[in-house]
Design an enzyme around this catalytic site. Structure first.
Site, PDB file in Angstrom:
ATOM      1  CG  ASP A 152      -6.332   6.101  -1.730  1.00 54.95           C
ATOM      2  OD1 ASP A 152      -7.587   6.692  -1.586  1.00 54.95           O
ATOM      3  OD2 ASP A 152      -5.914   5.851  -0.670  1.00 54.95           O
ATOM      4  CE  LYS A 161      -6.389   1.265  -0.649  1.00 49.48           C
ATOM      5  NZ  LYS A 161      -5.805   0.470   0.839  1.00 49.48           N
ATOM      6  N   GLY A 204     -16.231   6.058  -2.136  1.00 48.62           N
ATOM      7  CA  GLY A 204     -17.531   5.536  -2.069  1.00 48.62           C
ATOM      8  C   GLY A 204     -18.511   6.510  -1.992  1.00 48.62           C
ATOM      9  CG  ASP A 219      -2.096   0.589   1.352  1.00 46.01           C
ATOM     10  OD1 ASP A 219      -2.532   1.785   1.321  1.00 46.01           O
ATOM     11  OD2 ASP A 219      -3.427  -0.118   0.560  1.00 46.01           O
ATOM     12  CG  ASP A 220       0.257   5.889   0.641  1.00 44.66           C
ATOM     13  OD1 ASP A 220       1.571   5.963   0.019  1.00 44.66           O
ATOM     14  OD2 ASP A 220      -0.064   7.401   1.099  1.00 44.66           O
ATOM     15  CG  ASP A 240     -18.049  11.334  -6.373  1.00 51.07           C
ATOM     16  OD1 ASP A 240     -19.013  12.373  -6.387  1.00 51.07           O
ATOM     17  OD2 ASP A 240     -17.410  11.866  -6.177  1.00 51.07           O
ATOM     18  CD  GLU A 296     -15.310   8.531  -5.382  1.00 52.71           C
ATOM     19  OE1 GLU A 296     -16.624   7.229  -4.813  1.00 52.71           O
ATOM     20  OE2 GLU A 296     -15.475   9.319  -5.101  1.00 52.71           O
ATOM     21  NE  ARG A 322     -12.553   1.357   0.963  1.00 51.63           N
ATOM     22  CZ  ARG A 322     -11.195   1.614   1.817  1.00 51.63           C
ATOM     23  NH1 ARG A 322      -9.429   1.621   1.515  1.00 51.63           N
ATOM     24  NH2 ARG A 322     -11.194   3.797   2.260  1.00 51.63           N
ATOM     25  CG  ASP A 330      -9.983   4.655   5.544  1.00 51.29           C
ATOM     26  OD1 ASP A 330      -9.232   4.232   4.488  1.00 51.29           O
ATOM     27  OD2 ASP A 330      -8.277   4.984   5.445  1.00 51.29           O
TER      28      ASP A 330
HETATM   29  C1  GAL Z   1      -6.270   5.748   2.578  1.00 47.58           C
HETATM   30  C2  GAL Z   1      -7.002   4.176   2.212  1.00 47.58           C
HETATM   31  C3  GAL Z   1      -6.529   3.303   2.683  1.00 47.58           C
HETATM   32  C4  GAL Z   1      -5.052   3.458   2.845  1.00 47.58           C
HETATM   33  C5  GAL Z   1      -3.960   5.232   3.007  1.00 47.58           C
HETATM   34  C6  GAL Z   1      -3.112   5.266   2.879  1.00 47.58           C
HETATM   35  O1  GAL Z   1      -7.208   6.513   1.862  1.00 47.58           O
HETATM   36  O2  GAL Z   1      -7.979   4.787   1.790  1.00 47.58           O
HETATM   37  O3  GAL Z   1      -7.220   2.215   2.389  1.00 47.58           O
HETATM   38  O4  GAL Z   1      -4.692   2.942   1.566  1.00 47.58           O
HETATM   39  O5  GAL Z   1      -4.853   6.388   2.289  1.00 47.58           O
HETATM   40  O6  GAL Z   1      -2.665   6.432   3.177  1.00 47.58           O
END
Ligand code: GAL
Length: 421
Positions: A172, A170, A224, A97-98, A226, A222, A241, A245
Site C-alpha cells: 500500500d 498487499k 488507481g 491487513d495493516d 497512476d 495505490e 487497486r 477506499d
Molecule cells: C488504505 C487501504 C485500505 C487499508 C488501509 C490500512 O490505504 O486502501 O484498504 O489497507 O490503508 O491502513
C-alpha cells in the site's frame, strides 16, 4: 518434424547393421525420447502456472476490524471460513491487513506487535485449515496506519514473509507519497520523477518476492491514481487497486463500480483490476444493495475479499457471498471483466463473456423506486433469443426470444446467464 521423420531416402544408402540401428531408433527410442522431450518441456510449463490465474478470493481484516485486529480474530476468521463453507466456495486467502507491525531491531528485522505474538504459528494455523495466509506492508517508511513500512528493507521483509509462509502481500503506497514529493523537488527538470520512483519501489518488492522462490501473490494498492493497470504487470503484480477506499455505503460502492468502466481490457488471467474489498455483511447497506455489490463485483471479475465479521454473518449475507453460480461467473476461466453495455438514466446493463459461448448479464436499478426494465436480447447480441438462467433465483427461465420486462427493486440487481444450446 516432416523432414526429421522422412528417412526413406537415407535408408537407401545404408548397410544392414546401420539400417537395423536406424530402425531400432525410429521405432523404439524415438517415441520414448519424444515423450521424454514432451515431459521435460511440460514440467517447467506447469511450474510456471501463473499466480492468480483466477481472481483471488478470501477474507481481509481491514473493513471490519481495521486497527483492532488480533491474532485470535485472524484464527477465528480461518475457522469460520471453513465452518461456513466459504473456503469450499473458493475463499481461500486469510489476509491480515495493516497494524500488525511492531518495531525493527538493531538488525533491521521487523517484529510483529504484541497483538501478534507468533506470526509463523499464525500462518501455520491458517495453512492447517487448507487456507492461504496474506499480509500487508507499504513501500514507504510508514503504512497508512502509521506502522513500520518496508522502505529500505524490501529484501529482508520479503525473506521474512517467505519464512513465515506468507502467500499474498498487499503493498500500500501510503507514506511513500512523501518520498515521491521529495523526488519531484530534487528533480524539477523531470516531470516523471514521482512516477519513476514509485514504479521502482513497486518493482523492488516485486523482485524481492520473486527472489524468495515462494509463490506470493503481489497486490498493489495505490488507489488507481497512476493507472496501475498499465504498470502492474511490469512490476510482477497480479492485481492492483483501481480506486481509493470503499466504504460500507451504497453511494461509494456504486461510484467505484462506475469507475471501472473502460478498464475491462486490462483484466485477465494473472492480472486483475481490484475495485477494493467487499462490504457485504458490515451492516451499512440493505440486502438489495449488497446483492448489487456482489452482482457487480462478480461481473467485474473482481478479487472477492470478504471484509465482514464472519462470526456474526447472517444467513442472507452468507447466501450472497457463497452463491455458487455468482462465484462461478467471477471465477470463469475466460477471465473477462464485464463491460457496461449501456447506462440509461438510473439503470444500467453489464455484460461478461463466459466460457462455452455463454454470457452473464447484470441489470442494475440505481433509482429510488422499483422499476420495470425492458431487456431486449436483440440489442445484446442474442438475435435468435437465448436460454436464460436467473442466478439469484437459481432458476432456469426457459428460452426468451422477445423483449422481457424485468422488475427490479430500488438499488437492486438481476443477474442472468444466457446461453444458446
Ligand atoms: C488504505 C487501504 C485500505 C487499508 C488501509 C490500512 O490505504 O486502501 O484498504 O489497507 O490503508 O491502513
Amino acid at each position: 518434424m516432416g523432414v526429421f521423420f522422412d528417412n526413406s531416402k537415407a535408408l537407401l544408402y545404408c548397410d544392414n547393421d546401420v539400417l537395423s540401428a536406424v530402425n531400432l531408433f525410429m521405432k523404439r527410442l524415438l517415441p520414448i525420447s519424444w515423450w521424454l522431450a514432451v515431459a521435460l518441456l511440460a514440467a517447467p510449463l506447469s511450474a510456471q502456472k501463473p499466480l492468480a490465474a483466477l481472481p483471488a478470493m478470501g477474507w481481509n481484516s481491514w473493513n471490519h476490524f481495521a486497527g483492532r485486529v488480533t491474532d485470535a480474530e485472524v484464527r477465528s476468521a480461518a475457522d469460520q471460513l471453513v465452518s461456513t463453507g466459504m473456503r469450499d466456495a473458493g475463499y481461500i486467502y486469510v489476509n491480515l491487513d495493516d497494524t500488525w507491525q511492531g518495531q525493527r531491531d538493531s538488525q533491521g528485522v521487523l517484529h510483529p506487535n504484541a497483538r501478534f505474538p507468533d506470526m509463523k504459528s499464525l500462518a501455520d494455523y491458517v495453512h492447517s485449515k487448507g487456507l492461504k495466509f496474506g499480509i500487508y506492508s507499504s513501500p514507504g517508511a510508514k503504512t497508512c496506519g502509521g506502522y513500520a513500512g518496508s522502505l529500505d528493507h524490501e529484501t529482508q521483509d520479503a525473506g521474512m514473509y517467505a519464512r513465515w509462509g506468507v502467500d499474498y502481500l498487499k503493498y500500500d503506497l501510503c507514506s511513500f507519497a512523501d518520498n515521491m514529493r521529495a523526488a519531484r523537488q530534487q528533480h524539477p527538470e523531470d516531470p516523471m520523477a514521482e512516477f519513476t520512483l514509485m514504479i521502482s519501489a513497486y518493482r523492488k518488492m516485486g523482485a524481492a518476492l520473486k527472489a524468495t522462490g515462494r509463490p506470493i501473490l503481489y497486490s498493489l494498492c495505490e488507489y488507481g491514481i497512476d493507472e496501475p493497470w498499465k504498470f502492474g504487470p511490469g512490476v510482477d503484480a497480479q492485481m492492483w487497486r483501481t480506486t481509493d477506499d470503499i466504504n460500507d455505503t451504497y453511494a461509494r460502492m456504486m461510484e467505484i463500480a462506475y469507475n471501472q468502466v473502460g478498464l475491462e481490457k486490462y483484466a485477465g488471467p494473472g492480472h486483475w483490476n481490484d475495485p477494493d474489498m467487499l462490504e457485504i455483511g458490515n451492516g451499512g447497506m440493505s440486502y438489495d444493495e449488497y446483492k448489487t455489490h456482489m452482482t457487480l463485483w462478480v461481473l467485474l471479475a473482481a478479487p472477492l475479499l470478504a471484509g465482514n465479521d464472519l462470526n456474526t454473518m447472517s444467513a442472507a449475507d452468507k447466501g450472497l457471498l457463497t452463491n455458487r453460480e455468482a462465484i462461478a461467473i467471477d471465477q470463469d476461466a475466460l477471465g473477462k471483466q464485464a463491460a457496461r453495455v449501456w447506462q440509461r438514466g438510473d439503470f444500467s446493463l453489464w455484460s461478461k463473456p463466459l466460457t462455452g459461448g455463454r454470457t452473464a448479464f447484470g441489470l442494475i436499478n440505481n433509482s429510488w423506486q422499483t422499476r420495470n426494465i425492458p431487456l431486449d436480447l436483440n440489442q445484446i447480441g442474442f438475435q435468435q433469443g437465448a436460454a436464460v438462467h436467473d442466478v439469484w433465483a437459481d432458476k432456469d427461465l426457459g428460452r426468451w426470444s422477445a423483449i422481457k420486462v424485468i422488475q427490479i427493486p430500488k438499488h437492486g440487481a438481476a443477474l442472468y446467464v444466457l446461453s444458446n444450446p
